[in-house]
Design a protein around this motif. Structure first.
Motif, PDB file in Angstrom:
ATOM      1  N   GLY A 246       0.537  -1.233   0.029  1.00  0.00           N
ATOM      2  CA  GLY A 246       0.072  -0.363  -0.406  1.00  0.00           C
ATOM      3  C   GLY A 246       0.995   1.290   0.058  1.00  0.00           C
ATOM      4  N   GLY A 247       2.395   0.769  -0.358  1.00  0.00           N
ATOM      5  CA  GLY A 247       2.945   2.233   0.036  1.00  0.00           C
ATOM      6  C   GLY A 247       3.331   3.116   1.216  1.00  0.00           C
ATOM      7  N   ALA A 248       3.877   4.027   1.247  1.00  0.00           N
ATOM      8  CA  ALA A 248       4.065   4.585   2.218  1.00  0.00           C
ATOM      9  C   ALA A 248       2.729   5.766   2.995  1.00  0.00           C
ATOM     10  CB  ALA A 248       5.328   6.007   1.970  1.00  0.00           C
ATOM     11  N   GLY A 249       2.617   5.526   4.268  1.00  0.00           N
ATOM     12  CA  GLY A 249       1.881   6.276   5.441  1.00  0.00           C
ATOM     13  C   GLY A 249       2.157   7.308   5.337  1.00  0.00           C
ATOM     14  N   PRO A 250       1.334   8.769   6.283  1.00  0.00           N
ATOM     15  CA  PRO A 250       2.087   9.592   6.133  1.00  0.00           C
ATOM     16  C   PRO A 250       3.366   9.947   6.860  1.00  0.00           C
ATOM     17  CG  PRO A 250      -0.364   8.826   7.641  1.00  0.00           C
ATOM     18  CD  PRO A 250      -0.417   7.864   6.942  1.00  0.00           C
ATOM     19  N   ASN A 251       3.571   8.906   7.661  1.00  0.00           N
ATOM     20  CA  ASN A 251       4.663   9.310   8.299  1.00  0.00           C
ATOM     21  C   ASN A 251       5.734   8.458   7.836  1.00  0.00           C
ATOM     22  OD1 ASN A 251       3.881  11.214  10.350  1.00  0.00           O
ATOM     23  ND2 ASN A 251       3.534   8.989  11.924  1.00  0.00           N
ATOM     24  N   GLY A 252       5.571   8.333   6.249  1.00  0.00           N
ATOM     25  CA  GLY A 252       6.595   7.076   6.131  1.00  0.00           C
ATOM     26  C   GLY A 252       6.881   5.912   5.976  1.00  0.00           C
ATOM     27  N   GLU A 253       5.905   5.461   6.990  1.00  0.00           N
ATOM     28  CA  GLU A 253       6.202   4.186   7.517  1.00  0.00           C
ATOM     29  C   GLU A 253       5.390   2.931   6.174  1.00  0.00           C
ATOM     30  OE1 GLU A 253       1.727   5.165   8.638  1.00  0.00           O
ATOM     31  OE2 GLU A 253       4.074   5.987   8.599  1.00  0.00           O
ATOM     32  N   PRO A 254       5.474   2.377   5.328  1.00  0.00           N
ATOM     33  CA  PRO A 254       5.139   1.282   4.953  1.00  0.00           C
ATOM     34  C   PRO A 254       4.149   0.776   5.255  1.00  0.00           C
ATOM     35  CG  PRO A 254       6.705   0.497   5.379  1.00  0.00           C
ATOM     36  CD  PRO A 254       7.050   1.563   6.789  1.00  0.00           C
ATOM     37  N   ARG A 255       3.420   0.862   4.230  1.00  0.00           N
ATOM     38  CA  ARG A 255       2.114  -0.077   4.170  1.00  0.00           C
ATOM     39  C   ARG A 255       1.311  -1.265   3.140  1.00  0.00           C
ATOM     40  NH1 ARG A 255      -2.574   5.058   4.924  1.00  0.00           N
ATOM     41  NH2 ARG A 255      -2.007   4.967   6.614  1.00  0.00           N
ATOM     42  N   ALA A 256       1.380  -2.738   4.416  1.00  0.00           N
ATOM     43  CA  ALA A 256       1.070  -3.668   3.550  1.00  0.00           C
ATOM     44  C   ALA A 256       0.032  -4.640   4.252  1.00  0.00           C
ATOM     45  CB  ALA A 256       2.647  -3.879   3.100  1.00  0.00           C
ATOM     46  N   ASN A 257      -1.094  -5.050   2.993  1.00  0.00           N
ATOM     47  CA  ASN A 257      -1.669  -6.492   4.089  1.00  0.00           C
ATOM     48  C   ASN A 257      -1.060  -7.914   3.298  1.00  0.00           C
ATOM     49  OD1 ASN A 257      -2.529  -4.362   4.778  1.00  0.00           O
ATOM     50  ND2 ASN A 257      -4.167  -3.833   3.401  1.00  0.00           N
ATOM     51  N   PHE A 258      -1.629  -8.611   4.066  1.00  0.00           N
ATOM     52  CA  PHE A 258      -0.954 -10.065   3.406  1.00  0.00           C
ATOM     53  C   PHE A 258      -2.197 -10.795   3.829  1.00  0.00           C
ATOM     54  CE2 PHE A 258       2.522  -7.269   5.813  1.00  0.00           C
ATOM     55  CZ  PHE A 258       3.064  -7.640   4.574  1.00  0.00           C
ATOM     56  N   GLY A 259      -1.830 -12.233   3.434  1.00  0.00           N
ATOM     57  CA  GLY A 259      -3.384 -12.999   2.974  1.00  0.00           C
ATOM     58  C   GLY A 259      -2.927 -14.283   2.395  1.00  0.00           C
ATOM     59  N   GLY A 260      -3.566 -15.231   1.983  1.00  0.00           N
ATOM     60  CA  GLY A 260      -3.531 -16.803   1.067  1.00  0.00           C
ATOM     61  C   GLY A 260      -4.017 -17.611   2.141  1.00  0.00           C
ATOM     62  N   MET A 261      -3.750 -18.607   1.301  1.00  0.00           N
ATOM     63  CA  MET A 261      -5.062 -19.602   2.319  1.00  0.00           C
ATOM     64  C   MET A 261      -3.875 -21.426   1.394  1.00  0.00           C
ATOM     65  SD  MET A 261      -5.965 -21.766  -1.229  1.00  0.00           S
ATOM     66  CE  MET A 261      -7.853 -22.233  -1.488  1.00  0.00           C
TER      67      MET A 261
ATOM     68  N   ASP B 119     -12.788 -14.643  -4.217  1.00  0.00           N
ATOM     69  CA  ASP B 119     -14.034 -14.326  -3.890  1.00  0.00           C
ATOM     70  C   ASP B 119     -13.807 -12.723  -2.948  1.00  0.00           C
ATOM     71  OD1 ASP B 119     -12.737 -15.505  -1.989  1.00  0.00           O
ATOM     72  OD2 ASP B 119     -14.944 -15.804  -1.200  1.00  0.00           O
ATOM     73  N   GLY B 120     -12.539 -12.203  -2.978  1.00  0.00           N
ATOM     74  CA  GLY B 120     -11.872 -11.657  -2.305  1.00  0.00           C
ATOM     75  C   GLY B 120     -11.816 -11.641  -0.217  1.00  0.00           C
ATOM     76  N   ASP B 121     -12.158 -12.714  -0.276  1.00  0.00           N
ATOM     77  CA  ASP B 121     -11.840 -13.053   1.188  1.00  0.00           C
ATOM     78  C   ASP B 121     -10.415 -14.343   1.315  1.00  0.00           C
ATOM     79  OD1 ASP B 121     -14.691 -11.439   2.333  1.00  0.00           O
ATOM     80  OD2 ASP B 121     -15.794 -13.676   1.336  1.00  0.00           O
ATOM     81  N   CYS B 122      -9.615 -13.540   1.387  1.00  0.00           N
ATOM     82  CA  CYS B 122      -7.886 -14.626   1.240  1.00  0.00           C
ATOM     83  C   CYS B 122      -7.356 -13.421   2.112  1.00  0.00           C
ATOM     84  CB  CYS B 122      -7.734 -15.432  -0.390  1.00  0.00           C
ATOM     85  SG  CYS B 122      -8.887 -15.599  -1.316  1.00  0.00           S
ATOM     86  N   GLY B 123      -7.303 -12.868   2.732  1.00  0.00           N
ATOM     87  CA  GLY B 123      -6.401 -11.989   3.680  1.00  0.00           C
ATOM     88  C   GLY B 123      -7.169 -10.365   4.006  1.00  0.00           C
ATOM     89  N   GLY B 124      -5.993  -9.512   3.998  1.00  0.00           N
ATOM     90  CA  GLY B 124      -6.737  -8.288   4.684  1.00  0.00           C
ATOM     91  C   GLY B 124      -7.080  -7.757   3.166  1.00  0.00           C
ATOM     92  N   ILE B 125      -7.174  -6.394   3.483  1.00  0.00           N
ATOM     93  CA  ILE B 125      -7.283  -5.614   2.630  1.00  0.00           C
ATOM     94  C   ILE B 125      -6.794  -5.282   1.046  1.00  0.00           C
ATOM     95  CG2 ILE B 125      -8.813  -3.123   1.989  1.00  0.00           C
ATOM     96  CD1 ILE B 125      -8.530  -2.771   4.734  1.00  0.00           C
ATOM     97  N   ASN B 126      -7.588  -5.380   0.379  1.00  0.00           N
ATOM     98  CA  ASN B 126      -6.899  -5.558  -1.028  1.00  0.00           C
ATOM     99  C   ASN B 126      -6.222  -6.691  -1.244  1.00  0.00           C
ATOM    100  OD1 ASN B 126      -7.838  -2.863  -1.654  1.00  0.00           O
ATOM    101  ND2 ASN B 126      -6.544  -1.911  -0.661  1.00  0.00           N
ATOM    102  N   VAL B 127      -6.350  -7.382  -0.916  1.00  0.00           N
ATOM    103  CA  VAL B 127      -4.803  -8.909  -0.718  1.00  0.00           C
ATOM    104  C   VAL B 127      -5.500  -9.499  -2.008  1.00  0.00           C
ATOM    105  CG1 VAL B 127      -4.013 -10.284   0.342  1.00  0.00           C
ATOM    106  CG2 VAL B 127      -3.108  -8.851   1.147  1.00  0.00           C
ATOM    107  N   ARG B 128      -4.730 -10.119  -2.850  1.00  0.00           N
ATOM    108  CA  ARG B 128      -6.031 -10.945  -3.443  1.00  0.00           C
ATOM    109  C   ARG B 128      -5.236 -11.744  -4.482  1.00  0.00           C
ATOM    110  NH1 ARG B 128     -11.168  -9.201  -5.159  1.00  0.00           N
ATOM    111  NH2 ARG B 128     -11.576 -11.107  -5.972  1.00  0.00           N
ATOM    112  N   HIS B 129      -5.768 -13.135  -5.077  1.00  0.00           N
ATOM    113  CA  HIS B 129      -4.809 -13.665  -6.110  1.00  0.00           C
ATOM    114  C   HIS B 129      -5.408 -13.622  -7.071  1.00  0.00           C
ATOM    115  CE1 HIS B 129      -5.931 -16.648  -2.327  1.00  0.00           C
ATOM    116  NE2 HIS B 129      -4.986 -17.499  -2.960  1.00  0.00           N
ATOM    117  N   THR B 130      -6.317 -12.421  -7.807  1.00  0.00           N
ATOM    118  CA  THR B 130      -6.298 -11.921  -9.421  1.00  0.00           C
ATOM    119  C   THR B 130      -5.107 -11.897  -9.676  1.00  0.00           C
ATOM    120  OG1 THR B 130      -8.596 -11.031  -8.556  1.00  0.00           O
ATOM    121  CG2 THR B 130      -7.466 -11.016 -10.799  1.00  0.00           C
TER     122      THR B 130
END
Length: 123
Positions: A53-68, A102-113
């Protein structure tokens, strides 16, 4: 620019119903690993996904994870697997593995697509 011939985009059945699915596949951000399920006559799938997800307002990295992880049901050039609410559909097209979920495989925006290529043919 002309349209590709329909045969170019049609899923072609893999030559071998097991071997052509096996290995580790990557789309550059996530991986899908497929291997035989001993004694079950089927295959297993495990995916590791990341959305950057790029960098947050203070420069911290943003990421979401998932899988199955689950059993993979293969029928010709199509396959599917599920774990809980996560449902994944795979299609082999030439040397590619095309994935959707189906969009239910992890955090926000995490997709196999995506379109995956095999990076390792072994288990």
């Amino acid at each position: 620019m002309g349209q590709p011939a329909p045969a170019v985009l049609d899923p072609a059945a893999p030559l071998d119903p097991v071997r052509d699915w096996l290995g580790t596949w990557s789309d550059g951000a996530g991986t899908i690993r497929i291997w035989p399920a001993p004694g079950l006559g089927r295959m297993q799938i495990e995916s590791t996904l990341r959305w950057d997800g790029g960098a947050g307002p203070n420069g911290e990295p943003r990421a979401n994870f998932g899988g199955m992880h689950g059993l993979l049901e293969v029928q010709g050039a199509k396959a599917s697997a599920a774990e809980g609410a996560c449902q994944v559909v795979l299609t082999r097209i030439g040397r590619y593995l095309v994935a959707d979920d189906d969009g239910d495989c992890g955090g926000i925006n995490v997709r196999h697509t995506g379109v995956y290529v095999r990076i390792n043919a072994g288990r």
